[in-house]
Design an enzyme around this catalytic site. Structure first.
Site, PDB file in Angstrom:
ATOM      1  N   GLU A  19       0.835  -0.758  -0.057  1.00 28.36           N
ATOM      2  CA  GLU A  19      -0.003  -0.101   0.174  1.00 28.36           C
ATOM      3  C   GLU A  19       0.969   1.094   0.074  1.00 28.36           C
ATOM      4  O   GLU A  19       1.605   1.551   1.121  1.00 28.36           O
ATOM      5  CB  GLU A  19      -1.154   0.320   1.472  1.00 28.36           C
ATOM      6  N   LYS A  59      -9.137   3.640  -3.043  1.00 27.03           N
ATOM      7  CA  LYS A  59      -9.452   2.553  -1.479  1.00 27.03           C
ATOM      8  C   LYS A  59     -10.733   3.025  -1.141  1.00 27.03           C
ATOM      9  O   LYS A  59     -11.065   4.651  -1.086  1.00 27.03           O
ATOM     10  CB  LYS A  59      -8.857   2.975  -0.563  1.00 27.03           C
ATOM     11  N   CYS A 104      -5.887  -2.708   2.684  1.00 27.04           N
ATOM     12  CA  CYS A 104      -5.775  -2.761   4.367  1.00 27.04           C
ATOM     13  C   CYS A 104      -7.403  -2.666   5.080  1.00 27.04           C
ATOM     14  O   CYS A 104      -7.398  -4.468   4.192  1.00 27.04           O
ATOM     15  CB  CYS A 104      -4.932  -1.252   4.176  1.00 27.04           C
TER      16      CYS A 104
END
Length: 349
Positions: free
Chosen positions: A69, A156, A190
């Site tokens: 990430e 995201k 994540c």
């Protein structure tokens, strides 16, 4: 399957691979997750480092390489950006300016360079970046094929906690799963991986190689990765950075809020934990908590069918007449402009 360590590469990260033996009757894919730190506030140098790591992975036969990430642009661990309720400091605003300058446009020259790297080393590349869209930033994953083509991106959709002050929210238009010769590849970033509905959407798209770039190095992360592999009947490739305090700018330029006085330059601030897990929940490689590393496994794609014989979450184990999901997969814009195709002209009388 036996874990076969490979001798350490001089001045390079540790590499491990899984020996599948000679009896596999289905195709295998060699996948590598990269565990390494960003060069913070220095995107050109980070791109150079990315190419070095990509070249090393390719030299070991990697066909798919997954980076952590926010590898390009950086994960601003420990920073508050000078924010408290009702107040933003001048120092925090300047910190955001520098962070914004380190982000990349998509498309843009850095994307072109990453595409060229993927083509040069003949690998499929999954890269975590900070995307700049005007003055809004997104935590994004970029996908490239082995011919050097940019396939697309995933933004995201839900930043966590204080991430929400610096990153925008992705929408349903960037939740792709790409059908490639290696298998169907997608990614969640994540703590998105803890969102059951997002995972279900990806399972419904047939994901087979589930990439999970992350910033979470806690032991409990491994439980989430194992659960996803079992739930989705897919391979899970989780890549995290391994960072020490010295990988970030020194104070007072950059401060780890509340902990700076307890840190030395060699203090570990993110311990990695990158891992590759099979559809049956077996750990194929990792987790690594030692340092920067290339972690690799040969993925026996036949494992997917064997796992889904037991449990196919959007197939024979689904109950759509009882439970179902709606995904709004269109882009959402805060502003829409409408106009007529032509304007009537009035003639003078």
């Amino acid at each position: 399957m036996a874990l076969v360590p490979t001798p350490a590469v001089n001045e390079g990260p540790l590499f491990a691979e899984v020996d599948m033996g000679d009896n596999s009757s289905t195709p295998t894919v060699r996948a590598t997750v990269v565990q390494a730190s960003t060069i913070f506030y220095d995107t050109p140098a980070t791109l150079v480092k990315a190419e070095r790591l990509l070249a090393e992975a390719a030299s070991y036969g990697a066909q798919l390489v997954v980076f952590p990430e926010a590898f390009i642009g950086g994960y601003p661990r420990g920073s508050t950006f000078g924010v408290s309720i009702g107040n933003r400091t001048a120092k925090g605003k300047e910190e955001f300016r520098k962070y914004h300058a380190s982000a990349i446009d998509v498309p843009g020259p850095e994307v072109d360079r990453l595409a060229a790297m993927a083509g040069k080393y003949k690998v499929y590349l999954v890269m975590g970046v900070i995307e700049r869209d005007g003055y809004t930033l997104y935590c994004t994953v970029l996908f490239f094929d082995s011919q050097g083509h940019f396939l697309g991106k995933h933004r995201k959709i839900m930043p966590t906690a204080l991430e929400r002050i610096i990153w925008g929210f992705g929408d349903g238009s960037t939740i792709p799963v790409y059908d490639t010769p290696l298998g169907k590849i997608g990614a969640a970033i994540c703590w998105e991986n803890r969102m059951p509905l997002l995972r279900t959407a990806m399972y419904a798209k047939g994901i087979e190689i589930y990439c999970a770039p992350t910033a979470d190095s806690r032991d409990v992360w491994q439980a989430s990765m194992t659960h996803i592999a079992l739930e989705g009947g897919c391979f899970v490739l989780s890549a995290n950075q391994f960072c020490r305090r010295k990988d970030y700018p020194p104070p007072p330029e950059y401060v780890f809020s509340g902990t700076e006085e307890d840190l030395t330059p060699d203090s570990i601030v993110c311990a990695g934990g990158s891992v590759i897990i099979s559809p049956s929940g077996a750990v194929l490689a990792g987790p690594n908590y030692v340092g920067e590393a290339l972690i690799s496994a040969d993925l026996d794609l036949g494992e997917i069918a064997r796992a889904k014989f037991d449990f196919d979450v959007v197939g024979h184990y689904a109950r759509p007449e009882v439970l179902s999901l709606i995904v709004r997969d269109h882009a959402v814009s805060p502003v829409s402009f409408t106009s007529t195709s032509s304007k009537a002209e009035s003639s003078p009388k």
